[in-house]
Design a protein around this motif. Sequence first.
Motif, PDB file in Angstrom:
ATOM      1  N   SER A   1       1.877  -4.529 -11.775  1.00 39.09           N
ATOM      2  CA  SER A   1       1.426  -3.373 -12.550  1.00 39.09           C
ATOM      3  C   SER A   1       1.219  -3.756 -14.006  1.00 39.09           C
ATOM      4  CB  SER A   1       2.473  -2.267 -12.467  1.00 39.09           C
ATOM      5  OG  SER A   1       2.129  -1.194 -13.300  1.00 39.09           O
TER       6      SER A   1
ATOM      7  N   GLU B   1      -2.777   6.480   3.897  1.00 44.67           N
ATOM      8  CA  GLU B   1      -1.351   6.705   3.691  1.00 44.67           C
ATOM      9  C   GLU B   1      -0.512   5.579   4.284  1.00 44.67           C
ATOM     10  OE1 GLU B   1       1.928  10.317   4.328  1.00 44.67           O
ATOM     11  OE2 GLU B   1      -0.076  10.443   5.201  1.00 44.67           O
ATOM     12  N   ASN B   2       0.468   5.111   3.518  1.00 45.73           N
ATOM     13  CA  ASN B   2       1.405   4.055   3.914  1.00 45.73           C
ATOM     14  C   ASN B   2       0.741   2.686   4.057  1.00 45.73           C
ATOM     15  OD1 ASN B   2       3.574   5.924   4.076  1.00 45.73           O
ATOM     16  ND2 ASN B   2       2.926   6.501   6.153  1.00 45.73           N
TER      17      ASN B   2
ATOM     18  N   GLU C   1      -2.290   1.473  -0.774  1.00 51.09           N
ATOM     19  CA  GLU C   1      -1.628   2.633  -1.368  1.00 51.09           C
ATOM     20  C   GLU C   1      -0.398   2.185  -2.159  1.00 51.09           C
ATOM     21  OE1 GLU C   1      -0.607   7.020   0.216  1.00 51.09           O
ATOM     22  OE2 GLU C   1       0.761   5.481   0.944  1.00 51.09           O
ATOM     23  N   GLN C   2       0.317   1.194  -1.632  1.00 49.56           N
ATOM     24  CA  GLN C   2       1.463   0.659  -2.359  1.00 49.56           C
ATOM     25  C   GLN C   2       1.026   0.042  -3.687  1.00 49.56           C
ATOM     26  OE1 GLN C   2       3.565  -2.018   0.257  1.00 49.56           O
ATOM     27  NE2 GLN C   2       3.746  -0.488   1.878  1.00 49.56           N
TER      28      GLN C   2
ATOM     29  N   SER D   1       0.134   2.808  -6.131  1.00 50.21           N
ATOM     30  CA  SER D   1       1.316   3.494  -6.650  1.00 50.21           C
ATOM     31  C   SER D   1       1.903   2.759  -7.850  1.00 50.21           C
ATOM     32  CB  SER D   1       2.376   3.644  -5.557  1.00 50.21           C
ATOM     33  OG  SER D   1       2.914   2.388  -5.190  1.00 50.21           O
ATOM     34  N   ARG D   2       1.650   1.444  -7.943  1.00 50.70           N
ATOM     35  CA  ARG D   2       2.169   0.657  -9.069  1.00 50.70           C
ATOM     36  C   ARG D   2       1.249   0.703 -10.288  1.00 50.70           C
ATOM     37  NH1 ARG D   2       2.709  -3.185  -4.920  1.00 50.70           N
ATOM     38  NH2 ARG D   2       1.138  -4.516  -5.901  1.00 50.70           N
TER      39      ARG D   2
ATOM     40  N   LYS E   1      -1.343   3.203 -10.849  1.00 48.83           N
ATOM     41  CA  LYS E   1      -2.113   4.442 -10.925  1.00 48.83           C
ATOM     42  C   LYS E   1      -2.161   5.046 -12.319  1.00 48.83           C
ATOM     43  CE  LYS E   1       1.768   7.458  -9.676  1.00 48.83           C
ATOM     44  NZ  LYS E   1       2.240   8.533  -8.781  1.00 48.83           N
TER      45      LYS E   1
ATOM     46  N   LEU F   1      -3.467   9.423  -5.657  1.00 47.90           N
ATOM     47  CA  LEU F   1      -2.072   9.460  -6.097  1.00 47.90           C
ATOM     48  C   LEU F   1      -1.915  10.050  -7.491  1.00 47.90           C
ATOM     49  CD1 LEU F   1      -0.840   5.952  -4.862  1.00 47.90           C
ATOM     50  CD2 LEU F   1      -0.817   8.140  -3.641  1.00 47.90           C
ATOM     51  N   ASN F   2      -3.028  10.309  -8.155  1.00 44.67           N
ATOM     52  CA  ASN F   2      -2.974  10.846  -9.514  1.00 44.67           C
ATOM     53  C   ASN F   2      -3.011  12.364  -9.520  1.00 44.67           C
ATOM     54  OD1 ASN F   2      -4.667   8.013 -10.317  1.00 44.67           O
ATOM     55  ND2 ASN F   2      -2.978   8.637 -11.641  1.00 44.67           N
TER      56      ASN F   2
END
Length: 375
Positions: free
Chosen positions: A147, A262-263, A267-268, A271-272, A274, A347-348
């Motif tokens: 990130s 999803e998952n 996506e992971q 999430s870091r 975003k 995710l935002n």
Amino acid sequence: MKRKRRNKGGTRFYMMMSIICLTVLFIGYSYVYNLSEKRKSGQDITTISILYNEGSDESKTSAIDKIMSYFNIFLEKTFKEKESSNKLIESVDKSNTEVFKKIESNETEEKDLEIYNEREEKKPITNTPLFISSNRHENFFKIIESSPASRSSAPRNIIIDAASVNEKLNVVIFHTHATEAYFPHVEGNYRSHDETYNVMGVGNKITSNLKSLGIDVNHLKDYNDYPDYNSSYANSSYAVSQVLSNSKKNVLIDIHRDGAEENSSYEQFLSRVKTTIINDKTAATCTLVVGDKNGNSEELKKNAQLLFNISEQMYPGLFRDVIVRPGAYFNQYYSDYALLLEVGSTLNHIDEVNYTIELLTNIMVEYIDEIANTN
């Protein structure tokens, strides 16, 4: 003693049925094999449309539509490339002149940003929407990195000669996938006509901000991905072709939002990365995407990097990457100044996106001014 008479009619019937079944199996196998070969060669073979949640009735969908939808999902899973087959070529340091990431793979996965060949069709197409159980596609971009650090930058005072810009540039904002939406609007798998939450609303705000500074903007408010998602790029291609200027530079900005299944591993990753912190506020991060199949791909990359560099100077960390998509057009053949801009992701939260819109407006003004004053 009488001989038993053979049931020749029954034998013929079963033989015919066997031949028909074998023929159907052969045709089905040939069809699946051909689609798999097309997928491997990078061709777009999407066979379904998206049934949107608003005003839709799944019960009205025919059985054949559902079968074709699930067949496409089966095909996607059957021929999806392994994660290990993807490789990324990226620069070591974002401060270098090259900031591009290029995806290399033996196969092309299903994707939200589908490849559209402009030489095949230039008229909008509309079909009846079909049923689909899921419309998120995993790992469109295989990006593995840490990130970015949270950063901040001082606010900018904007000064621009709007009259000069309007004389030289034809600024067009449009949306190939206008229904793409943000959290908390999770209904319809983050797709909506509610402009409070979707990318059409993002375009509305950026357009309003630019116009308040005196810059003429043509915002195309077509929902090109509704009702037929498969025709999104054909529809947006047609819409953009109607507003091109022959006497000005065409600055074409196609606004999307990122997302992942999803998952999934992507996506992971999202999430870091975003969000980032700009002036002590949380902003949704952005990416730029370039299709390398365009004849003007080098100019497209050059101008995408110009926008990226301006963003890094003004708001470091707001833009994550410039990504080069092999075998794609994305309607960028119309102009060297065509941008595919992904603002945030599923995710935002929309509040994070709205703050990013303020920052993007300032970046766009600098970018537009630079282009207007470059021969």
